[in-house]
Design a protein around this motif. Sequence first.
Motif, mmCIF file in Angstrom:
data_model
loop_
_atom_site.group_PDB
_atom_site.id
_atom_site.type_symbol
_atom_site.label_atom_id
_atom_site.label_comp_id
_atom_site.label_asym_id
_atom_site.label_seq_id
_atom_site.Cartn_x
_atom_site.Cartn_y
_atom_site.Cartn_z
ATOM 1 N N ILE A 22 23.534 60.699 88.565
ATOM 2 C CA ILE A 22 23.198 62.099 88.274
ATOM 3 C C ILE A 22 23.205 62.920 89.565
ATOM 4 O O ILE A 22 23.710 64.042 89.599
ATOM 5 C CB ILE A 22 21.836 62.196 87.559
ATOM 6 N N ARG A 23 22.649 62.352 90.656
ATOM 7 C CA ARG A 23 22.645 63.075 91.928
ATOM 8 C C ARG A 23 24.065 63.294 92.425
ATOM 9 O O ARG A 23 24.403 64.366 92.939
ATOM 10 C CB ARG A 23 21.822 62.310 92.974
ATOM 11 N N ILE A 24 24.898 62.275 92.261
ATOM 12 C CA ILE A 24 26.298 62.411 92.667
ATOM 13 C C ILE A 24 27.007 63.454 91.812
ATOM 14 O O ILE A 24 27.768 64.287 92.302
ATOM 15 C CB ILE A 24 27.017 61.048 92.567
ATOM 16 N N LYS A 25 26.716 63.416 90.506
ATOM 17 C CA LYS A 25 27.333 64.364 89.588
ATOM 18 C C LYS A 25 26.932 65.799 89.929
ATOM 19 O O LYS A 25 27.772 66.714 89.914
ATOM 20 C CB LYS A 25 26.920 64.037 88.149
ATOM 21 N N MET A 26 25.670 66.013 90.276
ATOM 22 C CA MET A 26 25.218 67.352 90.655
ATOM 23 C C MET A 26 25.903 67.812 91.934
ATOM 24 O O MET A 26 26.318 68.970 92.056
ATOM 25 C CB MET A 26 23.695 67.363 90.837
ATOM 26 N N ALA A 27 26.033 66.894 92.886
ATOM 27 C CA ALA A 27 26.737 67.237 94.122
ATOM 28 C C ALA A 27 28.199 67.547 93.837
ATOM 29 O O ALA A 27 28.787 68.456 94.425
ATOM 30 C CB ALA A 27 26.629 66.085 95.125
ATOM 31 N N TYR A 28 28.761 66.797 92.901
ATOM 32 C CA TYR A 28 30.157 67.017 92.491
ATOM 33 C C TYR A 28 30.363 68.435 91.970
ATOM 34 O O TYR A 28 31.329 69.111 92.308
ATOM 35 C CB TYR A 28 30.517 65.994 91.415
ATOM 36 N N LEU A 29 29.419 68.901 91.172
ATOM 37 C CA LEU A 29 29.538 70.226 90.563
ATOM 38 C C LEU A 29 29.393 71.341 91.594
ATOM 39 O O LEU A 29 29.903 72.446 91.395
ATOM 40 C CB LEU A 29 28.483 70.389 89.463
ATOM 41 N N LYS A 30 28.698 71.052 92.716
ATOM 42 C CA LYS A 30 28.431 72.102 93.699
ATOM 43 C C LYS A 30 29.346 72.032 94.917
ATOM 44 O O LYS A 30 29.281 72.881 95.783
ATOM 45 C CB LYS A 30 26.974 72.001 94.166
ATOM 46 N N SER A 31 30.189 71.000 95.007
ATOM 47 C CA SER A 31 30.976 70.812 96.224
ATOM 48 C C SER A 31 32.460 70.855 95.928
ATOM 49 O O SER A 31 32.892 71.370 94.904
ATOM 50 C CB SER A 31 30.601 69.476 96.872
ATOM 51 N N LYS A 32 33.245 70.313 96.882
ATOM 52 C CA LYS A 32 34.688 70.227 96.699
ATOM 53 C C LYS A 32 34.968 68.938 95.928
ATOM 54 O O LYS A 32 34.960 67.846 96.508
ATOM 55 C CB LYS A 32 35.393 70.209 98.053
ATOM 56 N N ILE A 266 23.056 63.268 100.512
ATOM 57 C CA ILE A 266 23.045 62.084 99.643
ATOM 58 C C ILE A 266 24.443 61.647 99.230
ATOM 59 O O ILE A 266 24.601 60.580 98.650
ATOM 60 C CB ILE A 266 22.206 62.345 98.375
ATOM 61 N N VAL A 267 25.441 62.462 99.518
ATOM 62 C CA VAL A 267 26.820 62.067 99.224
ATOM 63 C C VAL A 267 27.656 62.309 100.475
ATOM 64 O O VAL A 267 27.302 63.134 101.324
ATOM 65 C CB VAL A 267 27.409 62.859 98.034
ATOM 66 N N PRO A 268 28.767 61.608 100.635
ATOM 67 C CA PRO A 268 29.586 61.771 101.839
ATOM 68 C C PRO A 268 30.058 63.208 102.023
ATOM 69 O O PRO A 268 30.481 63.865 101.084
ATOM 70 C CB PRO A 268 30.772 60.833 101.591
ATOM 71 N N CYS A 269 29.963 63.687 103.246
ATOM 72 C CA CYS A 269 30.434 65.024 103.592
ATOM 73 C C CYS A 269 31.942 65.118 103.386
ATOM 74 O O CYS A 269 32.680 64.158 103.635
ATOM 75 C CB CYS A 269 30.093 65.297 105.054
ATOM 76 N N TRP A 270 32.415 66.277 102.929
ATOM 77 C CA TRP A 270 33.860 66.420 102.694
ATOM 78 C C TRP A 270 34.648 66.294 103.989
ATOM 79 O O TRP A 270 35.840 65.962 103.976
ATOM 80 C CB TRP A 270 34.163 67.756 102.000
ATOM 81 N N ARG A 271 33.995 66.525 105.147
ATOM 82 C CA ARG A 271 34.708 66.419 106.417
ATOM 83 C C ARG A 271 35.129 64.982 106.713
ATOM 84 O O ARG A 271 35.989 64.739 107.565
ATOM 85 C CB ARG A 271 33.850 66.972 107.554
ATOM 86 N N LEU A 272 34.509 64.025 106.016
ATOM 87 C CA LEU A 272 34.940 62.632 106.171
ATOM 88 C C LEU A 272 36.259 62.369 105.452
ATOM 89 O O LEU A 272 36.774 61.256 105.488
ATOM 90 C CB LEU A 272 33.855 61.681 105.656
ATOM 91 N N SER A 273 36.811 63.405 104.820
ATOM 92 C CA SER A 273 38.155 63.305 104.259
ATOM 93 C C SER A 273 39.213 63.665 105.298
ATOM 94 O O SER A 273 40.410 63.591 105.022
ATOM 95 C CB SER A 273 38.310 64.254 103.060
ATOM 96 N N LYS A 323 29.626 55.118 102.999
ATOM 97 C CA LYS A 323 28.650 54.342 102.241
ATOM 98 C C LYS A 323 27.220 54.646 102.698
ATOM 99 O O LYS A 323 26.279 54.611 101.889
ATOM 100 C CB LYS A 323 28.949 52.845 102.412
ATOM 101 N N SER A 324 27.042 54.959 103.983
ATOM 102 C CA SER A 324 25.698 55.226 104.500
ATOM 103 C C SER A 324 25.043 56.424 103.813
ATOM 104 O O SER A 324 23.819 56.468 103.656
ATOM 105 C CB SER A 324 25.747 55.451 106.017
ATOM 106 N N PHE A 325 25.858 57.393 103.380
ATOM 107 C CA PHE A 325 25.305 58.538 102.647
ATOM 108 C C PHE A 325 24.763 58.080 101.291
ATOM 109 O O PHE A 325 23.696 58.507 100.858
ATOM 110 C CB PHE A 325 26.382 59.607 102.437
ATOM 111 N N LEU A 326 25.504 57.222 100.623
ATOM 112 C CA LEU A 326 25.107 56.749 99.300
ATOM 113 C C LEU A 326 23.879 55.847 99.372
ATOM 114 O O LEU A 326 23.177 55.657 98.375
ATOM 115 C CB LEU A 326 26.275 56.016 98.643
ATOM 116 N N LYS A 327 23.617 55.296 100.553
ATOM 117 C CA LYS A 327 22.419 54.478 100.764
ATOM 118 C C LYS A 327 21.253 55.319 101.300
ATOM 119 O O LYS A 327 20.231 54.766 101.702
ATOM 120 C CB LYS A 327 22.724 53.345 101.746
ATOM 121 N N ASN A 328 21.448 56.651 101.309
ATOM 122 C CA ASN A 328 20.431 57.580 101.815
ATOM 123 C C ASN A 328 20.085 57.315 103.277
ATOM 124 O O ASN A 328 18.945 57.534 103.707
ATOM 125 C CB ASN A 328 19.152 57.516 100.968
ATOM 126 N N ASN A 329 21.073 56.854 104.049
ATOM 127 C CA ASN A 329 20.823 56.553 105.452
ATOM 128 C C ASN A 329 22.034 56.907 106.314
ATOM 129 O O ASN A 329 22.571 56.049 107.018
ATOM 130 C CB ASN A 329 20.468 55.065 105.613
#
Length: 341
Positions: A22-32, A266-273, A323-329
């Motif tokens: 759900i957190r990823i999905k919310m970030a998905y809706l607000k990001s790229k 909580i999710v990887p920054c788009w700049r990591l693309s 992966k560190s973003f998804l682990k909250n670290n």
Amino acid sequence: MQLNMLISMKSIRAKYSLSKYIRIKMAYLKSKPIDLVSNIYHVITSKKLSPRLIIISPTNVCNANCIFCAYQYYKKPKINMDIDILKKTLYEAKVLSIPKIGITPLVGEILTDKTIINKLKIIGSYKFDSVTAFTNLLGLHKFDTGEFINIGITGLHVSTSPLRKELYEKIYRNKKYDIFLKNLINLLKEFNLGRTTIKTITIEFRSSLSLKDCLELDDFQKHIKPLIKDNVKVNAITKFDSWMGAIKKEDLLDGMTLEKPAGKKIVPCWRLSNIQVLSNGDIRVCGCRFNSSSGKDIFYIGNMKTVSIEDAYNSDTVKNLKKSFLKNNPPYECQICSWYC
């Protein structure tokens, strides 16, 4: 693309708990969405992906010493990029169907490179969809301006202070304001003739002044305002990144502020693309900032002399960063970054 994204979201749901999803999905809706999904998909599958953007540093030499920039703390040897490294980078980018190229150094100024015109010709020959660059224009008079703007750059950003000499000298810490102003005037005159590959020029005033105040200054009103056409944009920047703590509030003028680190990550920054290829061939994921207080560059993923872009971007280092973003670290460098999105 939509089908691939749908498949990716299903894969993400299968991998993570409902609350995490759900957190990823919310970030998905607000990001790229494309970058977010691809970054997460990159972590949970063995699928090889390509970076969305490559930023090339033709040089790491600068002719200014801006109070808001960490160039003053950059310890790497100052060099221009070797042509063979440039050609290898461009060839691999084209093979990987990467549409966008940036030619802005991590720190440095492209017009300090005496070979920049030749390099731009090589870049232009590859016909990328987008080629953007930032410049302080201090070296433009050393080149043919008409050739510079019609050689393949599609978007040009001009970095300056508001057009007042004493303010320029305080912020850019050099005595070349008159040279800059003349170069800006010549740039706009050539651009307005229409013989250019540049679609948009953006003049960015960096200081404590609002855009309204910048536009009211005498030099702008007298010299630049008459040259502003539809494809010339002007904005003002008053908030700045700390370059991972290198730049302090006291380094800036009153009214210039440091941007606060962006919220919980909580999710990887788009700049990591994205990746950046430095002037010595070093490859960095993200490539947005460096930590001058650390002896280790956590974003380093190889060198063009020994590894391909594809292999570097699909390395464990990149996947573990995401992966560190998804682990909250996420790493400290990411936690204090202001440009996370």
